[in-house]
Design an enzyme around this catalytic site. Structure first.
Site, mmCIF file in Angstrom:
data_model
loop_
_atom_site.group_PDB
_atom_site.id
_atom_site.type_symbol
_atom_site.label_atom_id
_atom_site.label_comp_id
_atom_site.label_asym_id
_atom_site.label_seq_id
_atom_site.Cartn_x
_atom_site.Cartn_y
_atom_site.Cartn_z
ATOM 1 N N ARG A 12 0.847 -1.190 0.000
ATOM 2 C CA ARG A 12 0.000 0.000 0.000
ATOM 3 C C ARG A 12 0.887 1.248 0.000
ATOM 4 N NH1 ARG A 12 -1.715 0.722 4.341
ATOM 5 N NH2 ARG A 12 -1.124 -1.103 5.539
ATOM 6 N N TYR A 32 -1.440 -3.452 -6.883
ATOM 7 C CA TYR A 32 -1.311 -4.178 -5.610
ATOM 8 C C TYR A 32 -2.651 -4.209 -4.864
ATOM 9 C CZ TYR A 32 -0.356 -5.184 -0.792
ATOM 10 O OH TYR A 32 -0.427 -5.729 0.469
ATOM 11 N N LYS A 74 -9.630 -2.214 1.674
ATOM 12 C CA LYS A 74 -9.248 -1.111 2.566
ATOM 13 C C LYS A 74 -10.006 0.174 2.220
ATOM 14 C CE LYS A 74 -6.098 -3.682 4.497
ATOM 15 N NZ LYS A 74 -6.304 -4.220 5.846
ATOM 16 N N HIS A 77 -10.583 -2.515 11.505
ATOM 17 C CA HIS A 77 -9.513 -3.370 10.995
ATOM 18 C C HIS A 77 -9.303 -4.501 12.011
ATOM 19 C CE1 HIS A 77 -5.030 -3.508 9.566
ATOM 20 N NE2 HIS A 77 -5.783 -4.333 8.882
ATOM 21 N N SER A 91 -1.218 -3.935 10.657
ATOM 22 C CA SER A 91 -0.919 -4.828 9.540
ATOM 23 C C SER A 91 0.276 -5.734 9.855
ATOM 24 C CB SER A 91 -0.573 -4.008 8.302
ATOM 25 O OG SER A 91 -1.635 -3.156 7.997
ATOM 26 N N CYS A 124 0.726 -8.267 11.871
ATOM 27 C CA CYS A 124 1.028 -8.611 13.265
ATOM 28 C C CYS A 124 0.402 -9.951 13.636
ATOM 29 C CB CYS A 124 0.499 -7.546 14.221
ATOM 30 S SG CYS A 124 1.566 -6.139 14.393
ATOM 31 N N ASP A 129 -9.547 -9.853 8.689
ATOM 32 C CA ASP A 129 -8.986 -8.514 8.459
ATOM 33 C C ASP A 129 -9.940 -7.356 8.767
ATOM 34 O OD1 ASP A 129 -6.752 -6.940 7.652
ATOM 35 O OD2 ASP A 129 -7.697 -6.568 5.722
ATOM 36 N N ARG A 140 1.671 -12.253 -1.084
ATOM 37 C CA ARG A 140 0.296 -12.489 -0.618
ATOM 38 C C ARG A 140 -0.343 -13.712 -1.240
ATOM 39 N NH1 ARG A 140 -2.010 -8.569 3.085
ATOM 40 N NH2 ARG A 140 -0.358 -7.055 3.332
HETATM 41 C C1 OXD Z 1 -3.009 -4.634 5.502
HETATM 42 C C2 OXD Z 1 -3.623 -5.767 4.805
HETATM 43 O O1 OXD Z 1 -2.110 -3.993 4.951
HETATM 44 O O2 OXD Z 1 -4.477 -6.430 5.393
HETATM 45 O O3 OXD Z 1 -3.431 -4.364 6.634
HETATM 46 O O4 OXD Z 1 -3.268 -6.012 3.642
HETATM 47 MN MN MN Z 2 -5.158 -5.518 7.168
#
Ligand code: OXD
Ligand code: MN
Length: 661
Positions: free
Chosen positions: A116, A259, A268, A288, A310, A312, A335, A430
C-alpha cells in the site's frame, strides 16, 4: 464499444443479445438509465455517481478513461475462467502445477508495486480537519480536477471490467453494495474472491440499489492520445499513484497500482475508509479486525473481534488451533469487521469480505497449519517464489528452503541468496483465497445478521511495556487502549521496518475521517450498548521480549491460553461468579491481568520468571509512555474527547499508586 456480462459474447456488436445487461432492466424507481444529457462527460471534473444509474455512471467513466471495451462481470465460473485465460495469455498469471496446487496461479508484480502507498492515499473530506492529522488531505474539487487529468484516456487500448459486488452477505442487515470498474483483470479476478460478485448483486445494482462507486486504473494505457500503440507488460502500473477516498460522496478513485490493498477497492478503500465514514454517520463501526468464535469446553460460544496493525499475525489468530484441551476456535474473518448495535443493545458483527488476502511469509505448518491447508487449491499467489516442480514457496513455509527456486522477481535463487539477505518471496507477498476454503471457517460465517461480540481485543507488536494481556477497567478505558495502540513498522506498507508507530485502533492508514472523532464515535457507540452484554475490552502483546531479546511468550496456538482467560473473564462478569478466594485477575496500573494461576500455563516450557516479566508494569517506563501519549494526543488538538484525557490522567494516578505496580 460493447457492453456485456457474458464472457463468451464480449465481442458482440449487439449488446442486446447478451444476458445480465443492466441497461436492459428498469431501475427500482422504474426509470431507465440516465439520458446522455445528464452525463457529466466533457465537464472539467470527474464524473460523480450521485443521481446516475450504475449504467450511466459506468458510461461516464468510460467516456473519460476511453477503454476499448466495457464488460460487466457477474462472478460466474465462466467469467473466472475467462479472466484467468486472459492473464495466462498475457503472462500476468503463471499456472502452477495442477497436481501440487490445483486451480492456482502465481503473479509477479512490478518491483515498485508491492505494498500500500500511504503517502499517496488521500481522504478528501470537505474540510481538512475532517480528515485529521493522520490522513493526507486534498480539497475535493482540487483532487477531482487532478484525478481527471490522470484518468483521462488512462484505459486506452484496454478492457474495462465492471464488477458489481456486495460487502457482506448479499442483502444482509449490515451489508453494502459497490461497483468497481477496473482495467486490471487481476483486480477483477481478485474481487471475485474477496467480495461477493453474483448475478443477484448485478440485478440489485441494475435495479437501482445504492452502491459505492469505485474506479480503478493501473494508469498504463496501451494506446497513446496520438494513437501510437505500446505492448502490454505482465504487471502494468504507473509510478504516479493516487488512492483517493471522497468520504462525503462515498467515492473511491485509485490510479497507478495493481497491488491488492490499492487495487481491490472493496477492501481497505471501501470496507474501512469509506465504511468508517458511513458508520460514523449511521451509528455503527467499520474496523480493521479479525473475528473468531471461541467455544469453551462446556460448549459455550463467545465471539472475539481483535484489532492488530498490519502484519502482526491477525490471520494466524483468526485460524488459531487451541493447544488447550476442549477449547475450540472457529474463523469468521481475518482482516475487517463491521459491527452494529442491534435492537437489544447487543453489538453484532459481520466479516464484510469473502476471501483472505493474507501475507504469505511466516505462514507454515508450525505457525498456521490451517492457512497452509486453506491454500491447497484455487489460490492466486502474488510475489512468492516458484519451485522447480511448479509449486510455490516462501520464507517460513518449511524450515528449510528448497535448493533452487525462482524468486518473486523471476530470478534464479538458492539458499545462499537467502543467507545474503535476498528473500525468495517478497516480505509482503500475498495469497488470495476464498474464505469458504478455510477448514476452520464457522458454518454460519455468512449469517446475514452477524454474530454477537463478547470481547474486543487491541494488540500490537511491542518488545517492552505492554503486558501479555490486560483487561480494560471500563468501555472508556478500552477506547483509551485502542486509541493508544502502537506497533513496530512492518512490510505491509512503505517505510522503515522496525520503527515504532502509533496505530490507534490499528486504523491509522484506514480511518476515513479524523481519528479523534473516531474515538469519540467509539465512546458514543458504547453508550448505546446494553451494559450487561457490552463487550469487555482487552489489550494483548504476543511480542514482549526478555532482556536478551528472546520472545517471552511462545505465541501461535498457545495464544489460546490468553483467549481462554479473556473468555472466562467475560463469563464471570456476566454471571457475577467472582470467587474472592481465587481472584481470576489482579489490578495493575494498566489494567486487570491474570491472577495467580488464572492463566493456564500447564505444559508450557516458559523461561524462569517469564510470567513476571510478561506482566511487569514499570512505572517509570510507563510514565515516559504517558508523556508520548500526551504528545500524540496534542497532534489532534481540542478534538481529543475529554474522556480520553481523563483516562490518561487516571493511568498516571494509578502509576503513582504503589499498590498497583
Ligand atoms: C493490511 C492488509 O495492509 O491487510 O493491513 O493487507
Ligand atoms: Mn489488514
Amino acid at each position: 464499444m460493447t457492453l456485456t456480462a457474458d464472457p463468451r459474447s464480449r465481442t458482440t456488436a449487439n449488446p442486446r443479445r447478451t444476458r445480465n445487461l443492466p441497461a436492459d432492466r428498469p431501475s427500482s424507481g422504474g426509470t431507465t438509465p440516465a439520458p446522455a444529457g445528464r452525463r457529466p462527460a466533457g465537464t472539467p471534473t470527474l464524473p460523480a455517481a450521485a443521481g446516475l444509474t450504475a449504467t450511466a455512471w459506468v458510461e461516464a467513466v468510460a467516456e473519460l478513461t476511453r477503454p476499448d471495451d466495457v464488460v460487466w462481470v457477474d462472478g460466474t465460473d465462466a467469467w473466472r475462467r475467462t479472466l484467468i485465460e486472459t492473464m495466462v495469455t498475457t503472462g500476468t498469471l503463471i499456472p502452477l502445477d495442477p497436481e501440487l496446487r490445483p486451480g492456482s496461479y502465481l503473479a509477479r508484480s512490478a518491483p515498485s508495486d508491492v505494498a500500500r502507498v500511504e503517502s499517496r492515499t488521500f481522504i478528501c473530506s470537505e474540510r481538512e480537519d475532517g480528515a485529521g492529522p493522520t490522513n493526507n488531505w486534498r480539497e475535493p474539487a482540487v483532487m477531482r480536477a487532478e484525478l481527471r487529468g490522470a484518468f483521462d484516456g488512462s484505459m486506452r487500448g484496454r478492457t474495462m471490467y465492471v464488477v458489481p459486488f456486495s460487502m457482506g452477505p448479499v442483502g444482509g442487515a449490515l451489508s453494502k453494495l459497490g461497483v468497481q470498474v477496473t482495467d486490471s483483470p487481476y483486480a477483477a479476478l481478485s474481487m471475485l474472491t474477496m467480495t461477493r460478485v453474483s448475478p443477484e448483486v448485478l440485478r440489485r445494482v441494475a435495479a437501482g440499489e445504492d452502491f459505492v462507486p469505485c474506479v480503478h486504473s493501473v494508469g498504463a494505457p496501451l494506446v497513446a492520445a496520438d494513437g501510437t500503440r505500446t505492448d502490454d507488460v505482465p504487471w502494468p502500473c504507473n509510478d504516479l499513484k493516487y488512492i483517493v477516498q471522497f468520504p462525503q460522496s462515498r467515492e473511491i478513485w485509485s490510479y497507478g497500482s495493481g497491488y491488492g490493498g490499492n487495487a481491490l477497492l472493496g477492501k481497505k478503500c471501501f470496507a474501512l475508509r469509506i465504511a468508517s465514514a458511513m458508520a460514523r454517520d449511521e451509528g455503527w463501526l467499520a474496523e480493521h479486525m479479525l473475528l473468531i468464535r471461541v467455544t469453551t469446553p462446556e460448549g459455550r460460544p463467545f465471539h472475539v473481534a481483535a484489532a492488530f496493525p498490519s502484519a502482526c499475525g491477525k490471520t494466524n489468530l483468526a485460524m488459531l488451533q487451541p493447544t488447550l484441551p476442549g477449547w475450540k476456535v472457529e474463523t469468521l474473518g481475518d482482516d475487517i469487521v463491521w459491527m452494529k448495535p442491534d435492537a437489544d443493545g447487543r453489538l453484532r458483527a459481520i466479516n464484510p469480505e469473502a476471501g483472505f488476502f493474507g501475507v504469505a511469509p511466516g505462514t507454515g505448518a508450525s505457525t498456521n497449519p490451517v492457512a497452509v491447508e486453506t491454500l491447497r487449491k484455487n489460490v492466486i499467489f502474488t510475489n512468492v517464489a516458484l519451485t522447480d516442480d511448479g509449486d510455490v514457496w516462501w520464507e517460513g513455509l518449511t524450515p528449510e528452503a528448497p535448493d533452487h527456486l525462482v524468486d518473486w522477481q523471476g530470478n534464479d535463487w538458492t539458499p545462499a541468496d537467502g543467507a545474503a539477505g535476498r528473500p525468495a518471496a517478497h516480505p509482503n507477498s500475498r495469497f488470495t483465497v476464498a474464505a469458504a476454503q478455510c477448514p476452520t471457517i464457522a458454518d454460519d460465517w455468512e449469517t446475514p445478521d452477524g454474530v454477537p461480540v463478547d470481547a474486543i481485543v487491541f494488540g500490537g507488536r511491542r518488545a517492552t511495556n505492554v503486558p501479555l494481556v490486560a483487561q480494560a477497567y471500563s468501555w472508556a478505558h478500552g477506547v483509551f487502549l485502542g486509541a493508544t495502540v502502537s506497533s513496530e513498522r512492518t512490510a505491509a506498507a512503505e517505510g522503515k521496518v522496525g520503527e515504532l508507530r502509533r496505530d490507534p485502533f490499528a486504523m491509522l492508514p484506514f480511518a476515513g475521517y479524523n481519528m479523534a472523532d473516531h474515538w469519540a464515535h467509539w465512546l458514543s457507540v458504547g453508550d448505546v450498548l446494553a451494559p450487561e452484554t457490552r463487550p469487555q475490552v482487552f489489550q494483548v502483546n504476543w511480542f514482549r521480549r526478555a532482556a536478551d531479546g528472546s520472545f517471552l511468550w511462545p505465541g501461535f496456538g498457545e495464544n489460546a491460553r490468553v483467549l481462554a482467560w479473556m473468555v472466562r473473564q467475560v463469563e464471570q462478569r456476566r454471571s457475577g461468579g467472582h470467587d474472592p478466594a481465587h481472584p481470576s485477575a489482579r489490578p495493575t496500573a494498566v489494567g486487570l491481568v491474570p491472577g495467580d494461576g488464572a492463566l493456564d500455563v500447564d505444559g508450557l516450557d516458559l523461561a524462569d520468571d517469564a510470567l513476571d516479566e510478561l506482566f511487569a508494569v514499570d512505572p517509570a517506563r510507563w510514565k515516559a509512555e504517558c508523556d508520548l501519549t500526551d504528545e500524540f494526543f496534542a497532534t489532534f488538538g481540542e478534538r481529543v474527547p475529554a474522556v480520553l484525557r481523563d483516562q490518561l490522567r487516571h493511568l498516571r494516578d494509578r502509576l503513582d499508586d504503589e499498590r498497583l505496580s
